[in-house]
Write a protein that holds these residues in place. Structure first.
Motif, PDB file in Angstrom:
ATOM      1  N   ASP A   1      21.390  12.888  90.794  1.00  0.00           N
ATOM      2  CA  ASP A   1      22.032  12.124  91.873  1.00  0.00           C
ATOM      3  C   ASP A   1      21.024  11.728  92.945  1.00  0.00           C
ATOM      4  O   ASP A   1      21.130  10.644  93.536  1.00  0.00           O
ATOM      5  CB  ASP A   1      23.159  12.952  92.501  1.00  0.00           C
ATOM      6  CG  ASP A   1      24.307  13.177  91.529  1.00  0.00           C
ATOM      7  OD1 ASP A   1      24.423  12.377  90.588  1.00  0.00           O
ATOM      8  OD2 ASP A   1      25.070  14.147  91.709  1.00  0.00           O
ATOM      9  N   THR A   2      20.049  12.603  93.216  1.00  0.00           N
ATOM     10  CA  THR A   2      19.048  12.298  94.251  1.00  0.00           C
ATOM     11  C   THR A   2      18.219  11.075  93.865  1.00  0.00           C
ATOM     12  O   THR A   2      17.961  10.192  94.693  1.00  0.00           O
ATOM     13  CB  THR A   2      18.121  13.511  94.454  1.00  0.00           C
ATOM     14  OG1 THR A   2      18.907  14.648  94.770  1.00  0.00           O
ATOM     15  CG2 THR A   2      17.137  13.250  95.585  1.00  0.00           C
ATOM     16  N   VAL A   3      17.811  11.015  92.611  1.00  0.00           N
ATOM     17  CA  VAL A   3      17.027   9.864  92.133  1.00  0.00           C
ATOM     18  C   VAL A   3      17.887   8.619  92.098  1.00  0.00           C
ATOM     19  O   VAL A   3      17.475   7.526  92.501  1.00  0.00           O
ATOM     20  CB  VAL A   3      16.434  10.175  90.744  1.00  0.00           C
ATOM     21  CG1 VAL A   3      15.664   8.963  90.228  1.00  0.00           C
ATOM     22  CG2 VAL A   3      15.511  11.381  90.810  1.00  0.00           C
ATOM     23  N   ILE A   4      19.137   8.741  91.633  1.00  0.00           N
ATOM     24  CA  ILE A   4      20.036   7.593  91.526  1.00  0.00           C
ATOM     25  C   ILE A   4      20.296   6.991  92.901  1.00  0.00           C
ATOM     26  O   ILE A   4      20.254   5.760  93.087  1.00  0.00           O
ATOM     27  CB  ILE A   4      21.351   8.011  90.852  1.00  0.00           C
ATOM     28  CG1 ILE A   4      21.099   8.388  89.388  1.00  0.00           C
ATOM     29  CG2 ILE A   4      22.381   6.892  90.927  1.00  0.00           C
ATOM     30  CD1 ILE A   4      22.297   8.970  88.671  1.00  0.00           C
ATOM     31  N   SER A   5      20.557   7.830  93.897  1.00  0.00           N
ATOM     32  CA  SER A   5      20.915   7.337  95.236  1.00  0.00           C
ATOM     33  C   SER A   5      19.738   6.645  95.932  1.00  0.00           C
ATOM     34  O   SER A   5      19.949   5.897  96.880  1.00  0.00           O
ATOM     35  CB  SER A   5      21.411   8.491  96.099  1.00  0.00           C
ATOM     36  OG  SER A   5      20.400   9.476  96.247  1.00  0.00           O
ATOM     37  N   ASN A   6      18.523   6.873  95.470  1.00  0.00           N
ATOM     38  CA  ASN A   6      17.347   6.230  96.084  1.00  0.00           C
ATOM     39  C   ASN A   6      16.825   5.046  95.273  1.00  0.00           C
ATOM     40  O   ASN A   6      15.745   4.544  95.545  1.00  0.00           O
ATOM     41  CB  ASN A   6      16.222   7.260  96.247  1.00  0.00           C
ATOM     42  CG  ASN A   6      16.456   8.210  97.398  1.00  0.00           C
ATOM     43  OD1 ASN A   6      16.147   7.917  98.545  1.00  0.00           O
ATOM     44  ND2 ASN A   6      17.056   9.357  97.097  1.00  0.00           N
ATOM     45  N   SER A   7      17.584   4.600  94.276  1.00  0.00           N
ATOM     46  CA  SER A   7      17.170   3.480  93.438  1.00  0.00           C
ATOM     47  C   SER A   7      17.536   2.155  94.097  1.00  0.00           C
ATOM     48  O   SER A   7      18.396   2.092  94.984  1.00  0.00           O
ATOM     49  CB  SER A   7      17.837   3.579  92.067  1.00  0.00           C
ATOM     50  OG  SER A   7      17.515   4.807  91.443  1.00  0.00           O
ATOM     51  N   ASP A   8      16.897   1.088  93.659  1.00  0.00           N
ATOM     52  CA  ASP A   8      17.234  -0.263  94.119  1.00  0.00           C
ATOM     53  C   ASP A   8      18.373  -0.851  93.292  1.00  0.00           C
ATOM     54  O   ASP A   8      19.251  -1.533  93.816  1.00  0.00           O
ATOM     55  CB  ASP A   8      15.996  -1.167  94.029  1.00  0.00           C
ATOM     56  CG  ASP A   8      14.899  -0.691  94.972  1.00  0.00           C
ATOM     57  OD1 ASP A   8      15.241  -0.189  96.062  1.00  0.00           O
ATOM     58  OD2 ASP A   8      13.715  -0.807  94.602  1.00  0.00           O
TER      59      ASP A   8
END
Length: 402
Positions: free
Chosen positions: A374-381
């Motif tokens: 979720d951390t990586v997903i929420s910081n994606s473009d």
């Protein structure tokens, strides 16, 4: 997306309301002749028209959303096709350069094998020539010794004859002083024959003398000098090739150590982001000849001692491996990266540190990440999700994050 689902639910609710109102209107039409119901019927008609307007508005919004998403997908597809084309061109260029280098290496190896084969043949010829020259020198030495011995004997005889001639002249002069003339008696014929026989036997004892020995020796000597010159040239060629190989090996070694030191520095820099106050070391198994050994990576995380990769936990190995991977890519960057669940073994804190590095790389390259974090997903473009429909078909949904 959630927005479309919400709009669709609203359309469904409006449609149900519309059907309910139509049923009511039809029911009230039957009793339309009643004055008290006319006002209520008109009110229902206005409400129905309002609902129809809301329905048209919502359908328009859905159409605009779908058209916008379709345009975004087309632009993204076009961009990916362009990047794919550039990637294939770079890949072909690298393959051509690799094949060219391999071809040059093979040519050098073949040329070296040819030179070594020629050297072996010339060495055999040289040994044969040296052997023949040695035999000729031995024969020449024996003949020269015999000739010198004969010349010495002849000189001795000439000296004796000269001494005898001088003595005879002196004696004859003394006899003439007394008026006497003395004739020198000649040797008897049998004595002369005996002397000739003795000299013939001595000559035969010297054995056969090859009168062409000097000529043959000169020819062999010329051949030997010619072979020696060829061997010298071959040795010069060999030295040049060995020097070239040595220069290539030296350049390869220097390039390796330059790159190794550069990667080592970048690994430490990246590792300090993922593991603050940590330390990582790259150690060659054979520093004198790095191409004959491997590479060992050791890391020390905060509060722990320096350990080899084999003794680290799964998450710690991922952090060290990512530091090493991104360090290599900084030395030889590429236009885009595809990363498959690199964060699977990371906790939330390390995932946030990884995001810092990924954001820095996204400024100069495109990153495609497969993840459930979720951390990586929420910081994606952009987010692309794949879901399975009831019909068994996969459906791809995309969202652009602010």
């Amino acid at each position: 997306p959630k927005e479309i689902e919400r709009v669709r639910r609203k359309i469904k609710e409006l449609e149900e309301k519309r059907k309910s109102l139509v049923e009511k209107i039809n029911k009230y039409v039957e009793i339309v002749s009643k004055p008290e119901l006319l006002e209520k019927l008109e009110k229902l008609r206005k409400e129905l028209a309002k609902l129809e307007g809301e329905k048209s508005k919502v359908e328009g919004e859905i159409k605009n959303v779908l058209l916008r998403d379709l345009k975004n997908l087309k632009r993204l597809l076009k961009s990916l096709e362009k990047e794919k084309k550039n990637f294939n061109l770079n890949l072909k260029k690298i393959a051509r350069e690799k094949n060219s280098l391999l071809k040059k290496i093979e040519e050098i190896k073949k040329e070296l094998e040819k030179v070594e084969e020629r050297m072996r043949k010339k060495e055999v010829e040289r040994e044969s020539a040296l052997e023949r020259i040695s035999r000729f020198k031995e024969v020449k030495g024996k003949n020269e010794f015999r000739v010198a011995e004969l010349e010495r004997r002849i000189e001795e005889i000439k000296k004796k004859v000269s001494v005898l001639d001088a003595s005879i002249k002196e004696k004859r002069a003394k006899f003439l002083e007394y008026g006497l003339e003395v004739e020198v008696p000649s040797l008897p014929l049998d004595k002369i024959k005996e002397r000739i026989s003795e000299l013939g036997k001595k000559l035969e004892s010297y054995g056969y003398v090859n009168l062409k020995a000097l000529e043959i020796y000169k020819s062999v000597e010329e051949e030997y000098l010619e072979l020696e010159e060829k061997v010298r040239k071959i040795n010069e060629e060999k030295d040049k090739i060995l020097k070239l190989i040595e220069e290539v090996e030296s350049e390869k070694r220097d390039a390796f150590f330059r790159t190794f030191r550069e990667i080592e520095g970048k690994v430490q820099k990246l590792f300090s982001i993922l593991a603050p106050e940590g330390e990582v070391k790259l150690e060659l198994e054979n520093p004198e000849d790095p191409f004959s050994g491997g590479l060992e990576i050791k890391a020390r995380f905060p509060g722990k001692k320096l350990l080899s990769m084999l003794n680290l936990s799964g998450g710690e190995r991922v952090i060290v491996a990512l530091s090493f991977l991104f360090a290599i890519q900084e030395v030889q960057p590429t236009p885009f990266y595809i990363l498959d669940e690199i964060d699977a073994a990371l906790d939330k804190l390390n995932s946030e540190r990884l995001i810092e590095i990924l954001k820095a790389y996204s400024k100069k390259s495109q990153l495609i990440i497969i993840t459930h974090n979720d951390t990586v997903i929420s910081n994606s473009d952009y987010i692309y999700g794949v879901s399975m429909q009831k019909s068994g078909e996969s459906k791809v949904l995309s969202i652009k994050l602010p």
